[in-house]
Every structure is written in C-alpha cells, then in structure tokens.
Design a protein around this motif. Structure first.
Motif, PDB file in Angstrom:
ATOM      1  N   GLY A 146       0.907  -1.253   0.023  1.00 28.99           N
ATOM      2  CA  GLY A 146       0.171  -0.029   0.033  1.00 28.99           C
ATOM      3  C   GLY A 146       0.800   1.333  -0.163  1.00 28.99           C
ATOM      4  N   TYR A 147       1.921   1.048   0.825  1.00 31.24           N
ATOM      5  CA  TYR A 147       2.810   2.359   0.960  1.00 31.24           C
ATOM      6  C   TYR A 147       3.425   2.643  -0.505  1.00 31.24           C
ATOM      7  N   GLN A 148       3.719   1.440  -0.967  1.00 25.56           N
ATOM      8  CA  GLN A 148       4.388   1.376  -2.636  1.00 25.56           C
ATOM      9  C   GLN A 148       3.343   2.420  -3.594  1.00 25.56           C
ATOM     10  N   LEU A 149       2.354   2.046  -3.114  1.00 26.56           N
ATOM     11  CA  LEU A 149       1.248   2.858  -4.209  1.00 26.56           C
ATOM     12  C   LEU A 149       1.024   4.396  -3.639  1.00 26.56           C
ATOM     13  N   GLY A 150       1.643   4.501  -2.736  1.00 24.20           N
ATOM     14  CA  GLY A 150       1.541   5.935  -2.323  1.00 24.20           C
ATOM     15  C   GLY A 150       0.653   6.063  -1.210  1.00 24.20           C
ATOM     16  N   CYS A 151       0.124   5.177  -0.647  1.00 20.74           N
ATOM     17  CA  CYS A 151      -0.968   5.343   0.212  1.00 20.74           C
ATOM     18  C   CYS A 151      -0.568   5.777   1.801  1.00 20.74           C
ATOM     19  N   SER A 152      -0.776   6.825   2.239  1.00 22.51           N
ATOM     20  CA  SER A 152      -0.324   7.229   3.664  1.00 22.51           C
ATOM     21  C   SER A 152      -1.204   6.862   4.771  1.00 22.51           C
ATOM     22  N   GLN A 153      -2.458   6.212   4.503  1.00 22.94           N
ATOM     23  CA  GLN A 153      -3.306   6.366   5.591  1.00 22.94           C
ATOM     24  C   GLN A 153      -3.436   4.730   6.177  1.00 22.94           C
ATOM     25  N   VAL A 154      -3.994   4.567   7.122  1.00 26.13           N
ATOM     26  CA  VAL A 154      -4.339   2.990   7.568  1.00 26.13           C
ATOM     27  C   VAL A 154      -5.307   2.705   6.707  1.00 26.13           C
ATOM     28  N   PHE A 155      -4.809   1.728   5.857  1.00 25.23           N
ATOM     29  CA  PHE A 155      -5.836   1.247   4.674  1.00 25.23           C
ATOM     30  C   PHE A 155      -6.545  -0.325   4.676  1.00 25.23           C
ATOM     31  N   PHE A 156      -5.594  -1.268   5.304  1.00 19.83           N
ATOM     32  CA  PHE A 156      -5.710  -2.631   4.943  1.00 19.83           C
ATOM     33  C   PHE A 156      -7.037  -3.257   5.424  1.00 19.83           C
ATOM     34  N   TYR A 157      -7.265  -2.576   6.653  1.00 20.55           N
ATOM     35  CA  TYR A 157      -8.515  -3.282   7.555  1.00 20.55           C
ATOM     36  C   TYR A 157      -9.931  -2.877   6.722  1.00 20.55           C
ATOM     37  N   GLN A 158      -9.918  -1.745   5.839  1.00 22.04           N
ATOM     38  CA  GLN A 158     -11.038  -1.173   5.160  1.00 22.04           C
ATOM     39  C   GLN A 158     -11.309  -2.199   4.029  1.00 22.04           C
ATOM     40  N   LEU A 159     -10.510  -3.065   3.819  1.00 20.80           N
ATOM     41  CA  LEU A 159     -10.953  -4.270   2.820  1.00 20.80           C
ATOM     42  C   LEU A 159     -11.663  -5.272   3.472  1.00 20.80           C
ATOM     43  N   VAL A 160     -11.770  -5.414   4.571  1.00 26.13           N
ATOM     44  CA  VAL A 160     -12.479  -6.529   5.174  1.00 26.13           C
ATOM     45  C   VAL A 160     -13.924  -6.670   4.643  1.00 26.13           C
ATOM     46  N   SER A 161     -14.418  -5.477   4.789  1.00 17.26           N
ATOM     47  CA  SER A 161     -16.080  -5.428   4.346  1.00 17.26           C
ATOM     48  C   SER A 161     -16.320  -6.059   3.090  1.00 17.26           C
ATOM     49  N   GLN A 162     -15.413  -5.582   1.916  1.00 19.36           N
ATOM     50  CA  GLN A 162     -15.553  -6.176   0.640  1.00 19.36           C
ATOM     51  C   GLN A 162     -15.347  -7.707   0.637  1.00 19.36           C
ATOM     52  N   LEU A 163     -14.395  -8.248   1.447  1.00 18.81           N
ATOM     53  CA  LEU A 163     -14.185  -9.537   1.562  1.00 18.81           C
ATOM     54  C   LEU A 163     -15.474 -10.398   1.959  1.00 18.81           C
ATOM     55  N   VAL A 164     -15.820  -9.669   2.989  1.00 12.26           N
ATOM     56  CA  VAL A 164     -16.964 -10.108   3.770  1.00 12.26           C
ATOM     57  C   VAL A 164     -18.180 -10.367   2.568  1.00 12.26           C
ATOM     58  N   ALA A 165     -18.229  -9.407   1.721  1.00 11.71           N
ATOM     59  CA  ALA A 165     -19.180  -9.206   0.751  1.00 11.71           C
ATOM     60  C   ALA A 165     -19.185 -10.416  -0.119  1.00 11.71           C
ATOM     61  N   GLU A 166     -18.052 -10.627  -0.412  1.00 10.86           N
ATOM     62  CA  GLU A 166     -17.367 -11.765  -1.361  1.00 10.86           C
ATOM     63  C   GLU A 166     -17.986 -13.203  -0.989  1.00 10.86           C
ATOM     64  N   MET A 167     -17.311 -13.205   0.379  1.00  6.25           N
ATOM     65  CA  MET A 167     -17.150 -14.646   0.939  1.00  6.25           C
ATOM     66  C   MET A 167     -17.966 -15.074   2.019  1.00  6.25           C
ATOM     67  N   GLY A 168     -18.515 -14.251   2.838  1.00  3.89           N
ATOM     68  CA  GLY A 168     -19.428 -14.246   3.681  1.00  3.89           C
ATOM     69  C   GLY A 168     -20.485 -15.336   3.717  1.00  3.89           C
ATOM     70  N   GLU A 169     -20.946 -15.297   2.605  1.00  6.36           N
ATOM     71  CA  GLU A 169     -22.105 -16.276   2.315  1.00  6.36           C
ATOM     72  C   GLU A 169     -21.856 -17.802   2.518  1.00  6.36           C
ATOM     73  N   ALA A 170     -20.583 -17.972   1.756  1.00  8.86           N
ATOM     74  CA  ALA A 170     -20.034 -19.182   1.971  1.00  8.86           C
ATOM     75  C   ALA A 170     -19.256 -19.842   3.092  1.00  8.86           C
ATOM     76  N   TYR A 171     -18.779 -18.626   4.094  1.00 11.18           N
ATOM     77  CA  TYR A 171     -18.263 -18.817   5.092  1.00 11.18           C
ATOM     78  C   TYR A 171     -18.866 -17.737   6.109  1.00 11.18           C
ATOM     79  N   PRO A 172     -19.957 -18.319   6.911  1.00  9.38           N
ATOM     80  CA  PRO A 172     -20.581 -17.463   7.712  1.00  9.38           C
ATOM     81  C   PRO A 172     -19.677 -16.989   8.953  1.00  9.38           C
ATOM     82  N   GLU A 173     -18.831 -17.858   9.252  1.00 11.97           N
ATOM     83  CA  GLU A 173     -17.861 -17.460  10.339  1.00 11.97           C
ATOM     84  C   GLU A 173     -16.984 -16.222  10.156  1.00 11.97           C
ATOM     85  N   LEU A 174     -16.593 -15.918   8.703  1.00 13.44           N
ATOM     86  CA  LEU A 174     -16.035 -14.771   8.369  1.00 13.44           C
ATOM     87  C   LEU A 174     -16.988 -13.415   8.576  1.00 13.44           C
TER      88      LEU A 174
END
Ligand code: ATP
Ligand code: MG
Ligand code: MG
Ligand code: MG
Length: 462
Positions: free
Chosen positions: A312-340
C-alpha cells in the motif's frame, strides 16, 4: 455465459453429493490435532485419520471446499504471489474423497465428467500427467476416457508421487492441466518451460494405494483410497475466460475496492494483486483464531500483514488502509463462510492495530532501505542492513527481500542470520514490536495447541 466463483463452488459440491459424497464443511486453517502442520494446506488434512484407518465415519465418500493457506511450512507460495497467475497465499481447494470406497478408474471418470460435461470445458485444452510407472492410469486415460497418448505425460518426480510422511499411505497422482494458449509463455509439464503459466495445473488426483514400511518396501493397501484437490480460483479463471486467477470476479472486485481505498487507478498494478491476495489469508487466519505475534503461526500472519501494508505504501497510500478491505471480502465470501461475517469486527480491529503499529516505522525503514539501494554495490542487500530493518523498524526479512526482488536484487540471508545470532548472544531484548492484543479484543486461544517449537523450524520463523 460465464459462471461465478460462488456458482462453481456450489456446482462441485452438488455434483459429488449427487454421486453419493457427504458434503463436509471446510475445517479451520489451524489444524486441530496436527502440530507438524503449520496451516491447513489441502482438503485431505481434516480426513487424515480416515485415510490411515484410525477413524471411521458414517460415510466413505466425502466432498468439500476447503480453505487453505500456503504461506510458510512445506508448501509456501508467499513468494509466488504477484509473480505467477495461479498462486495465492489463501485459496479454496475443491475435493472429492474416497475412504476405501471407489478407486482410480472412478476417480478419473468423475473428474473428467465434471470438467467436460458439467462445466463444459473443451477436451482439446486438457492434458494430464501420470506417475511414470502408473500404466493403469495411462490405460484408463487412454482407453476408457479416450485421451490421445500425447496428452498423457509420464512424470518421474515426486510431483506425481504423493506421500503423507516417510512411512504410511502413499501413491501415484495424476494431474489435470489446462492450456491457456500459445500467446502465454510456458511449456507442458515435464518440459523446461513448465514453470510458465501457459499450462496451468487445475486438479490433482491422488491414488493412495501403498503403505510404505520403515524399510522402504511398499505394501498394497487393502482398501485403496482417493484424495483430490482442485483450486477453485483456477477453475473459475478458465470458466470466466481469463488467464489469471487475479482476473476472476471475486478478485476483480477486491482489487477495485483496494484501488479505491489506496487511491490508485492502475488496476493492473502488481501491488494491488498482492493486497487483494493478502486480505484473504490475513482475514481468514484471524477468523480462525491466529493473532499477529513474533513466533509460529502468529509471525507468519504478521509477515503477511506487513507485506500488504508495504505494498500500500508502495502505491503511495499514507493512511491506514488494509482493514478497510475486510467489508468487501465479507461481501464476497461471507455467504460461503458465515464465520467470516461473524468475526468481521474482530478482524478489522486486529488488522487496524497491527497496521498502525507498523506504520510508525515503515516510512523511516523504507527511506533507509531505498537510500541504501541507490548506493548499493553489487546485487545483494547486506545482511546487517536487513537485520537493522528487522530489529529497529519491524521489517521481516521476507519483506526486505520482496522490496529487493522488485529491483532485481537479493538479500544476504546468511549475513542476516549471523547478525541476528550476534544480537542474541548479546542478550538484548528480542523485539520491540509486540502488540498487546488482550486490550484490543478478547480472542479465544487454542489452548490445546502446543507445537510452536516444532513449527518454527518448518515455518522458517525467526
Ligand atoms: P502448483 O504446481 O501450481 O504450485 P501444486 O502441485 O503445488 O500446484 P497441489 O498441492 O497438487 O498443488 O494442490 C492441488 C490443487 O490446488 C492444484 O492443482 C491447484 O489447482 C490448487 N492450488 C495449489 N496451490 C495453490 C495456490 N497457492 N493458489 C491457488 N491454488 C492452488
Ligand atoms: Mg505448488
Ligand atoms: Mg504442481
Ligand atoms: Mg499438484
């Protein structure tokens, strides 16, 4: 019409279920009773005792979609992520299993029919490997399935002979490959260009038929068994008419989300693929109770998080970003993996704290590294520098390696080890980078697990 990844997962389970296989849910990424295994890395892991005959279940055929992590340990694909079209740290393995029920001919028939009839893959694009001595497999592929002899490649290496350990069940395998076309570099298995991504392995069929004794002799297993594994993302790529796993539906959306969060508009950037890959392994590992730490499984997790943050830093991102992707992942895989979905808040918190902590030293460490790379003589980053980055700035050595590799350089890992040893001898404190997760979230620890010492060797943990 193309098929979604979720649809292919469902179709696989349904197909084998229809043919008498019990659908078994994915097990955790943390193996329950196997301290020799770092993370679950194949569908068969949870059935190990069924194959050994030590456990009897009410069924002799099973089907699953197993979450797997191959980062550290015997199978380590961490270094492949971002470089090949087909490797992830986290992926799903579709598998059908026979515990002393059907064997070679039926396993081959199931696989072939599923690919060509259920999914409609073109037969001309498929080729297979067999173990060089396995004439029985050759005859099935050639005579029963009707595959031309030049599409059946005999391989003499351990790639086509599977074993659980030095003794115990083992046997030949047959792997099914897909030809993505002459415009992509690579050669068929067994050729000098086999590491290219033209011919991609999609499905491994393991024929467990021998029991290897301590003296090396092979006895026939009274009831041979079947273990198979097919990468869901790889079969999705084929059915969605794309070459790389990173172009399938699920990854396309994850990469878009990542691009938006880090503020990049170059969707083909390698760093975005790495981030999209790493959010899956990191989220699922935390979901399964692994916490970032300085040893064992937790250190593998920490290393993957820090790699993602560095990209992320390499791409010039200077804020805390990684955790913000979790919601998209849950949208993709939450149905198959409810524990997620259930663990979403915990995963976000852990990732956020871990990233914040690393962000404090990442910038400084990167400027030191970049400066050193500019004036570097030769092709190797000195071990002392890699160690300083590790010790003072929290750079795992593989992260430094990852940066170096982008510039065609390597890290002097022996020198790194020596510097580490020297410091240990000086008996200084091991690290300044422990986070107190007890204050962040209360997570159930796996109290039964006591294998970190055994693990550290295989995990190459420092
Ligand atoms: P490769 O040679 O491409 O690294 P492999 O021989 O290591 O694959 P197996 O151990 O045979 O893979 O696993 C069974 C299947 O799981 C493979 O045929 C592939 O479809 C899938 N697979 C293996 N490793 C990965 C990975 N890192 N990412 C995505 N899918 C994978
Ligand atoms: Mg591999
Ligand atoms: Mg292989
Ligand atoms: Mg294989």
């Amino acid at each position: 019409m193309t098929r979604s990844t979720a649809d292919i997962r469902r179709a696989f389970i349904e197909y084998f279920n229809k043919h008498g296989h019990q659908a078994v849910p994915s097990s955790s990424l943390v193996p329950h009773d196997d301290p020799t295994l770092l993370f679950t890395n194949a569908g068969m892991n949870q059935f190990k005792d069924c194959f050994l005959g030590a456990e009897k279940r009410s069924y002799t055929r099973a089907v699953s979609s197993q979450r797997c992590v191959r980062a550290g340990g015997k199978h380590n694909d961490l270094e492949n992520v971002g470089y090949t079209a087909r490797h992830h740290t986290f992926f799903e393995m579709l598998g059908n299993f026979s515990f002393g029920d059907y064997f070679k001919e039926q396993a081959i028939n199931f696989a072939w029919n599923f690919l060509t009839k259920e999914l409609g893959l073109s037969e001309e694009k498929l080729l297979v490997t067999i173990y060089h001595e396995d004439d029985e497999a050759f005859d099935i592929w050639h005579q029963k399935v009707g595959l031309p002899a030049d599409k059946i490649i005999r391989i003499a290496t351990s790639d086509n002979f599977w074993s659980m350990g030095d003794t115990g069940p083992c046997g030949p395998c047959s792997e099914i490959f897909y030809d993505h076309g002459a415009h992509i570099w690579g050669g068929p298995p067994g050729s000098p260009e086999e590491d290219g991504d033209r011919f991609i392995e999609i499905w491994n069929l393991v024929f467990m038929q021998f029991n290897r004794q301590a003296d090396g002799t092979m006895e026939d297993l009274p009831k041979p068994s079947i273990d198979t594994g097919m990468g869901l993302e790889r079969i999705s790529a084929i059915l969605q008419n794309v070459h790389s796993n990173y172009e399938i539906d699920l990854f396309e959306r994850l990469i878009k989300a990542a691009a938006q969060i880090v503020g990049s508009d170059d969707l083909n950037n390698k760093s975005l693929r790495v981030i999209a890959d790493h959010i899956r392994s990191c989220s699922f590992l935390i979901c399964d109770g692994v916490m970032p730490s300085n040893e064992g499984r937790g250190y593998v997790l920490r290393r993957i998080i820090r790699r993602a943050v560095r990209h992320g830093y390499q791409l010039g991102c200077s804020q805390v970003f990684f955790y913000q992707l979790v919601s998209q992942l849950v949208a993709e895989m939450g149905e198959a993996y409810p524990e997620l979905s259930e663990q979403q808040a915990v995963i976000e918190k852990v990732l956020k704290v871990e990233e914040e902590q690393f962000a404090n030293t990442l910038d400084r460490g990167m400027s030191i590294l970049n400066q050193a790379l500019e004036t570097l003589e030769g092709k190797q980053v000195p071990g002392d520098l890699a160690f300083k980055l590790y010790d003072t700035y929290g750079f795992p050595v593989d992260l430094t390696n990852d940066v170096a590799r982008e510039k065609g350089l390597t890290v002097d890992e022996d020198g790194f080890e020596k510097a580490m040893q020297k410091q240990k001898e000086m008996a200084q404190s091991a690290s300044k980078f422990g986070a107190d997760y007890a204050n962040v979230v209360k997570v159930e620890q796996d109290t039964a697990f006591s294998g970190y010492d055994a693990l550290s060797a295989s995990a190459q943990v420092i």
